[in-house]
Scaffold this motif. Sequence first.
Motif, PDB file in Angstrom:
ATOM      1  N   CYS A  57      31.798 -11.112  38.156  1.00  0.00           N
ATOM      2  CA  CYS A  57      30.400 -10.916  38.215  1.00  0.00           C
ATOM      3  C   CYS A  57      29.917 -11.024  39.429  1.00  0.00           C
ATOM      4  O   CYS A  57      30.234 -11.704  40.113  1.00  0.00           O
ATOM      5  N   ARG A  58      29.152  -9.992  40.068  1.00  0.00           N
ATOM      6  CA  ARG A  58      28.907 -10.048  41.566  1.00  0.00           C
ATOM      7  C   ARG A  58      27.397 -10.553  41.514  1.00  0.00           C
ATOM      8  O   ARG A  58      26.902 -10.640  42.614  1.00  0.00           O
ATOM      9  N   THR A  93      29.564   4.454  25.625  1.00  0.00           N
ATOM     10  CA  THR A  93      29.377   4.173  27.295  1.00  0.00           C
ATOM     11  C   THR A  93      29.170   2.842  27.515  1.00  0.00           C
ATOM     12  O   THR A  93      29.051   2.389  28.751  1.00  0.00           O
ATOM     13  N   GLY A  94      29.315   1.796  26.498  1.00  0.00           N
ATOM     14  CA  GLY A  94      29.020   0.495  26.639  1.00  0.00           C
ATOM     15  C   GLY A  94      30.191   0.039  27.724  1.00  0.00           C
ATOM     16  O   GLY A  94      30.176  -1.065  28.418  1.00  0.00           O
ATOM     17  N   THR A  95      31.540   0.485  27.403  1.00  0.00           N
ATOM     18  CA  THR A  95      32.666   0.126  28.193  1.00  0.00           C
ATOM     19  C   THR A  95      32.269   0.636  29.733  1.00  0.00           C
ATOM     20  O   THR A  95      32.465   1.674  29.844  1.00  0.00           O
ATOM     21  N   HIS A  96      32.398  -0.311  30.512  1.00  0.00           N
ATOM     22  CA  HIS A  96      32.177  -0.167  32.006  1.00  0.00           C
ATOM     23  C   HIS A  96      33.536   0.117  32.648  1.00  0.00           C
ATOM     24  O   HIS A  96      34.526  -0.723  32.352  1.00  0.00           O
ATOM     25  N   VAL A  97      33.640   0.964  33.611  1.00  0.00           N
ATOM     26  CA  VAL A  97      34.861   1.019  34.443  1.00  0.00           C
ATOM     27  C   VAL A  97      34.619   0.691  35.801  1.00  0.00           C
ATOM     28  O   VAL A  97      33.475   1.344  36.432  1.00  0.00           O
ATOM     29  N   GLY A  98      35.331  -0.392  36.346  1.00  0.00           N
ATOM     30  CA  GLY A  98      34.933  -0.755  37.923  1.00  0.00           C
ATOM     31  C   GLY A  98      36.186  -0.400  38.693  1.00  0.00           C
ATOM     32  O   GLY A  98      35.962   0.628  39.427  1.00  0.00           O
ATOM     33  N   ALA A 115      35.609  -5.283  33.642  1.00  0.00           N
ATOM     34  CA  ALA A 115      34.509  -4.821  33.399  1.00  0.00           C
ATOM     35  C   ALA A 115      34.727  -4.102  32.006  1.00  0.00           C
ATOM     36  O   ALA A 115      33.954  -3.698  31.080  1.00  0.00           O
ATOM     37  N   CYS A 116      35.918  -3.367  31.981  1.00  0.00           N
ATOM     38  CA  CYS A 116      36.376  -2.411  30.924  1.00  0.00           C
ATOM     39  C   CYS A 116      37.021  -3.146  29.739  1.00  0.00           C
ATOM     40  O   CYS A 116      37.510  -2.446  29.018  1.00  0.00           O
ATOM     41  N   GLY A 130      24.114  -6.072  34.858  1.00  0.00           N
ATOM     42  CA  GLY A 130      24.692  -5.716  33.859  1.00  0.00           C
ATOM     43  C   GLY A 130      25.890  -4.851  33.721  1.00  0.00           C
ATOM     44  O   GLY A 130      26.398  -4.892  32.527  1.00  0.00           O
ATOM     45  N   TYR A 131      26.507  -4.835  34.955  1.00  0.00           N
ATOM     46  CA  TYR A 131      27.818  -4.171  34.827  1.00  0.00           C
ATOM     47  C   TYR A 131      28.698  -4.753  34.176  1.00  0.00           C
ATOM     48  O   TYR A 131      29.810  -4.206  33.674  1.00  0.00           O
ATOM     49  N   CYS A 132      28.960  -5.943  34.629  1.00  0.00           N
ATOM     50  CA  CYS A 132      30.139  -7.086  34.026  1.00  0.00           C
ATOM     51  C   CYS A 132      29.997  -7.301  32.419  1.00  0.00           C
ATOM     52  O   CYS A 132      30.712  -7.803  31.861  1.00  0.00           O
ATOM     53  N   THR A 133      28.557  -7.298  31.992  1.00  0.00           N
ATOM     54  CA  THR A 133      28.192  -7.844  30.866  1.00  0.00           C
ATOM     55  C   THR A 133      29.020  -7.443  29.605  1.00  0.00           C
ATOM     56  O   THR A 133      29.434  -8.302  28.917  1.00  0.00           O
ATOM     57  N   PRO A 134      29.403  -6.117  29.419  1.00  0.00           N
ATOM     58  CA  PRO A 134      30.462  -5.780  28.122  1.00  0.00           C
ATOM     59  C   PRO A 134      31.588  -6.519  28.079  1.00  0.00           C
ATOM     60  O   PRO A 134      31.875  -7.157  27.102  1.00  0.00           O
ATOM     61  N   GLY A 135      32.163  -6.432  29.348  1.00  0.00           N
ATOM     62  CA  GLY A 135      33.509  -7.257  29.412  1.00  0.00           C
ATOM     63  C   GLY A 135      33.281  -8.774  29.246  1.00  0.00           C
ATOM     64  O   GLY A 135      34.211  -9.377  28.545  1.00  0.00           O
ATOM     65  N   MET A 136      32.245  -9.110  29.926  1.00  0.00           N
ATOM     66  CA  MET A 136      32.040 -10.688  29.531  1.00  0.00           C
ATOM     67  C   MET A 136      31.894 -11.197  28.109  1.00  0.00           C
ATOM     68  O   MET A 136      32.197 -12.129  27.624  1.00  0.00           O
TER      69      MET A 136
END
Lengths: 160, 269
Positions: free
Chosen positions: A138-139, A38-43, A51-52, A104-110
């Motif tokens: 990143c917001r 679940t580290g891959t986030h979906v925006g 994010a993904c 931290g929402y954007c962090t995995p993709g970053m």
Amino acid sequence: MADERVEVVLRVNGRDHRLEVSPRWTLSDVLRHQVGLTGTHVGCEQGVCGACTVLLDGEPVRSCLIFGVQAEGHNVTTVEGITPESGLSPLQEAFRKHHALQCGYCTPGMLLTAQALLDREPNPSEETIREALTGNLCRCTGYQFIVDAVMAARGQGRGA
Amino acid sequence: MKPAAFQYFRASTTDEALDRLAQHPGSKVLAGGQSLVPLMNFRLSRPDVLIDINGVADLGRLAIEDGELRIGALVRHRQLAESGDVAGAVPVLPLAAKHIGHWAIRNRGTIGGSVAHADPASELPAALVALQGTVVLRSARGERRVAAEEFFQGFFNTDLGEGELIVEVRIPISKSRFGFNEVVRRPGDFALVGAYVERSGPGGSVTWFGLGGRPERLLVDAWPQDAAGRGTLLEELVEGLPLDVSEDYKRAMAVTVAERAYQQAEGEK
Ligand SMILES: Cc1cc2nc3c(=O)[nH]c(=O)nc-3n(C[C@H](O)[C@H](O)[C@H](O)COP(=O)(O)OP(=O)(O)OC[C@H]3O[C@@H](n4cnc5c(N)ncnc54)[C@H](O)[C@@H]3O)c2cc1C
Ligand code: FES
Ligand code: FES
């Protein structure tokens, strides 16, 4: 139309997973719901937010714009795959030290985009780093601290 | 949201893809997925059948033959941006390709997909028009070649027929010098307005995109040597376009991007 299932073998972070997937499931959803990473986030699910972002054969791609079935025969790397067994990678450590994340929402993709850049070019200029990260929104941070962190992680490799 | 269900076929040769296209009317080709999958995720597009061409090696060819740069439909934007062969043959192409989306988008998006999708604000369809390129189409019925200027017909509208696959685009290697410029709100966005300028002897051409439904190429007999003269000429050309350019700022931007592209063409070589 019937929602058929097909069997695929996906190589994620160096491990093979035999899965039954529907062709309509995006790679991001397969990673999160079938593989359990679940580290891959979906925006946005339209390729805009980043994010993904995962690595496909080492290159950043949007996992919301690839179907899971398409990843067969490729190496997928998620944020879990660049995280050492214990502790943090040099890049992750730099993110921590430089306050490069808040929610931290954007962090995995970053992290994956920045890692792919550092893998390819160990000592990128600030301009190159900014250009590479334009596709990741990143917001929270205002970006400066993220750029600082990537600058600080230059030349240190992936760590353990 | 999530895409509606579809049947998925993975083609490994061009012929296999063409067979599938002929068998399943209404099916869609899946190339980089960078335009199609967002539409499917929002259910603006709900194809019953997807034919994935990512495994068709022939479509990924990039070659220089008979004085032309031949770009297979599956060549990714990233390859255009980074290939030394492309930079040597048609230097303006990598300059423009670097402006498409972001790194992750360029890693997947293909020239065939961009040309088929025909977004009026996209860089590559306009490049083909500016560079007088040709689109090579194949179907179960055979092959045909269409000049880019005729291929693009309007907003997201092309000459691509039912059951047809774009297999290649061809760009003549020209002695003209080309420049490129565009205005975007944020790096990686689609252009508000962009231009390619060609300098060939005293004259050349200007190709604008983002102004109307398709790229428009206009000939210039002689480029004025002074910026003020060029500004007047470019203003007249924009006014003369058969477009509804309702926003004045876009007209002004069209002149600005064309002047910048002109300067870049001058700097080249
Ligand atoms: C965040 C984001 C930013 C972007 N920014 C830009 C930008 O600045 N400039 C720009 O130009 N584009 C931009 N794009 C779009 C990108 O360039 C796409 O790659 C391109 O528009 C479509 O190419 P694709 O290979 O992804 O095609 P797909 O999405 O796979 O397909 C698009 C359409 O073309 C058809 N198709 C694909 N290949 C063929 C073929 N060989 N023969 C016949 N039909 C075919 C498909 O059936 C579909 O209808 C952006 C996309 C995203 C997500
Ligand atoms: S969720 Fe994939 S880019 Fe936003
Ligand atoms: S830390 Fe919240 S979106 Fe980047």
